[in-house]
Scaffold this motif. Structure first.
Motif, PDB file in Angstrom:
ATOM      1  N   GLU A  19      -6.677   4.490   4.215  1.00 50.57           N
ATOM      2  CA  GLU A  19      -5.801   3.728   5.106  1.00 50.57           C
ATOM      3  C   GLU A  19      -4.958   2.723   4.323  1.00 50.57           C
ATOM      4  OE1 GLU A  19      -6.096   0.626   8.858  1.00 50.57           O
ATOM      5  OE2 GLU A  19      -7.845   1.825   8.314  1.00 50.57           O
ATOM      6  N   ARG A  20      -5.582   1.996   3.404  1.00 49.69           N
ATOM      7  CA  ARG A  20      -4.838   1.028   2.599  1.00 49.69           C
ATOM      8  C   ARG A  20      -3.862   1.712   1.655  1.00 49.69           C
ATOM      9  NH1 ARG A  20      -9.386  -3.405   0.887  1.00 49.69           N
ATOM     10  NH2 ARG A  20      -9.549  -4.406   2.915  1.00 49.69           N
ATOM     11  N   THR A  21      -4.214   2.903   1.177  1.00 47.11           N
ATOM     12  CA  THR A  21      -3.293   3.647   0.322  1.00 47.11           C
ATOM     13  C   THR A  21      -2.038   4.004   1.098  1.00 47.11           C
ATOM     14  OG1 THR A  21      -5.140   4.573  -0.921  1.00 47.11           O
ATOM     15  CG2 THR A  21      -3.035   5.691  -1.123  1.00 47.11           C
ATOM     16  N   PHE A  22      -2.211   4.521   2.307  1.00 43.49           N
ATOM     17  CA  PHE A  22      -1.045   4.847   3.126  1.00 43.49           C
ATOM     18  C   PHE A  22      -0.251   3.603   3.487  1.00 43.49           C
ATOM     19  CE2 PHE A  22      -3.376   8.847   4.054  1.00 43.49           C
ATOM     20  CZ  PHE A  22      -2.386   9.724   3.633  1.00 43.49           C
ATOM     21  N   ARG A  23      -0.946   2.519   3.820  1.00 46.86           N
ATOM     22  CA  ARG A  23      -0.229   1.275   4.127  1.00 46.86           C
ATOM     23  C   ARG A  23       0.535   0.753   2.921  1.00 46.86           C
ATOM     24  NH1 ARG A  23      -3.916  -3.018   6.091  1.00 46.86           N
ATOM     25  NH2 ARG A  23      -5.628  -1.572   6.019  1.00 46.86           N
ATOM     26  N   PHE A  24      -0.057   0.895   1.716  1.00 41.96           N
ATOM     27  CA  PHE A  24       0.600   0.404   0.507  1.00 41.96           C
ATOM     28  C   PHE A  24       1.850   1.228   0.191  1.00 41.96           C
ATOM     29  CE2 PHE A  24       1.175   0.605  -4.130  1.00 41.96           C
ATOM     30  CZ  PHE A  24       1.455  -0.729  -4.365  1.00 41.96           C
ATOM     31  N   PHE A  33       3.566   3.471   2.176  1.00 40.69           N
ATOM     32  CA  PHE A  33       4.538   3.755   3.224  1.00 40.69           C
ATOM     33  C   PHE A  33       4.975   2.520   4.000  1.00 40.69           C
ATOM     34  CE2 PHE A  33       2.299   7.803   2.533  1.00 40.69           C
ATOM     35  CZ  PHE A  33       3.396   8.542   2.111  1.00 40.69           C
ATOM     36  N   GLN A  34       5.099   1.402   3.319  1.00 42.15           N
ATOM     37  CA  GLN A  34       5.718   0.230   3.924  1.00 42.15           C
ATOM     38  C   GLN A  34       7.220   0.444   3.933  1.00 42.15           C
ATOM     39  OE1 GLN A  34       4.475  -3.273   1.834  1.00 42.15           O
ATOM     40  NE2 GLN A  34       2.312  -2.774   2.043  1.00 42.15           N
ATOM     41  N   LYS A  35       7.901  -0.154   4.901  1.00 41.18           N
ATOM     42  CA  LYS A  35       9.327   0.101   5.070  1.00 41.18           C
ATOM     43  C   LYS A  35      10.127  -0.315   3.840  1.00 41.18           C
ATOM     44  CE  LYS A  35      12.896  -0.192   8.512  1.00 41.18           C
ATOM     45  NZ  LYS A  35      13.190  -0.518   9.886  1.00 41.18           N
ATOM     46  N   THR A  57       8.325   4.657  -3.145  1.00 44.99           N
ATOM     47  CA  THR A  57       7.349   5.695  -2.848  1.00 44.99           C
ATOM     48  C   THR A  57       7.972   7.073  -2.962  1.00 44.99           C
ATOM     49  OG1 THR A  57       6.160   4.214  -1.371  1.00 44.99           O
ATOM     50  CG2 THR A  57       5.795   6.564  -1.054  1.00 44.99           C
ATOM     51  N   SER A 104      -3.503  -7.627  -4.096  1.00 45.91           N
ATOM     52  CA  SER A 104      -2.482  -6.833  -3.426  1.00 45.91           C
ATOM     53  C   SER A 104      -2.924  -5.398  -3.210  1.00 45.91           C
ATOM     54  CB  SER A 104      -1.187  -6.873  -4.233  1.00 45.91           C
ATOM     55  OG  SER A 104      -1.364  -6.199  -5.455  1.00 45.91           O
TER      56      SER A 104
END
Length: 154
Positions: free
Chosen positions: A53-58, A60-62, A68, A147
């Protein structure tokens, strides 16, 4: 001291092997197979260390979508079979991903580095001291760990 779970320890191993294979693949004139294995291990290790979940959040932030897309696009280009172009894309994406960290961004803005022009102000920034000599209590390494979502004790 940083406390790591078993999955984080596995992730550190995978990430370490990924970096090793990437480095070894570049030394052997951009060997496609070693670079592909290194990319897969690095991304899988990162997912183990900070969680899916944190990998995707890291990633795929706008505001990090450009970085990315360069990084993951470079991974795909290496897997397709164009290692030099893929590594260039990956390095550029990696630089964009981690340059956006607020604590590291200060170091890139003003100073060229201690190896060219030794400056006491740079040492104070890296050590986390303000101009008045007060210690902020955060270092560059712990800022990167925070971070990425690692548990930082102390």
């Amino acid at each position: 001291m940083i406390s790591l779970t078993d999955s984080q320890k596995i992730g550190m191993g995978l990430t370490g092997f990924g970096v090793f294979f990437l480095f070894f693949g570049m030394i052997l004139f951009f060997d496609k197979a070693l670079l592909a294995i290194g990319n897969i291990l690095f991304v899988a290790g990162l997912a183990f260390v900070i969680g899916l979940e944190r990998t995707f959040r890291f990633f795929f932030q706008k505001h990090k979508m450009k970085a990315t897309s360069f990084f993951l696009g470079g991974v795909c280009v290496v897997l397709i079979g164009w290692p030099i172009i893929g590594v260039v894309l990956e390095v550029y994406g990696f630089f964009l991903l981690f340059r956006l960290l607020p604590c590291c961004n200060r170091l890139h803005q003003k100073d060229t580095g201690p190896w060219l022009h030794p400056k006491p102000a740079l040492h104070q920034r890296i050590c986390g001291q303000s101009e008045r000599g007060q210690h902020h209590g955060i270092t560059l390494t712990s800022c990167m760990q925070i971070s990425l979502g690692l548990n930082v004790a102390g």
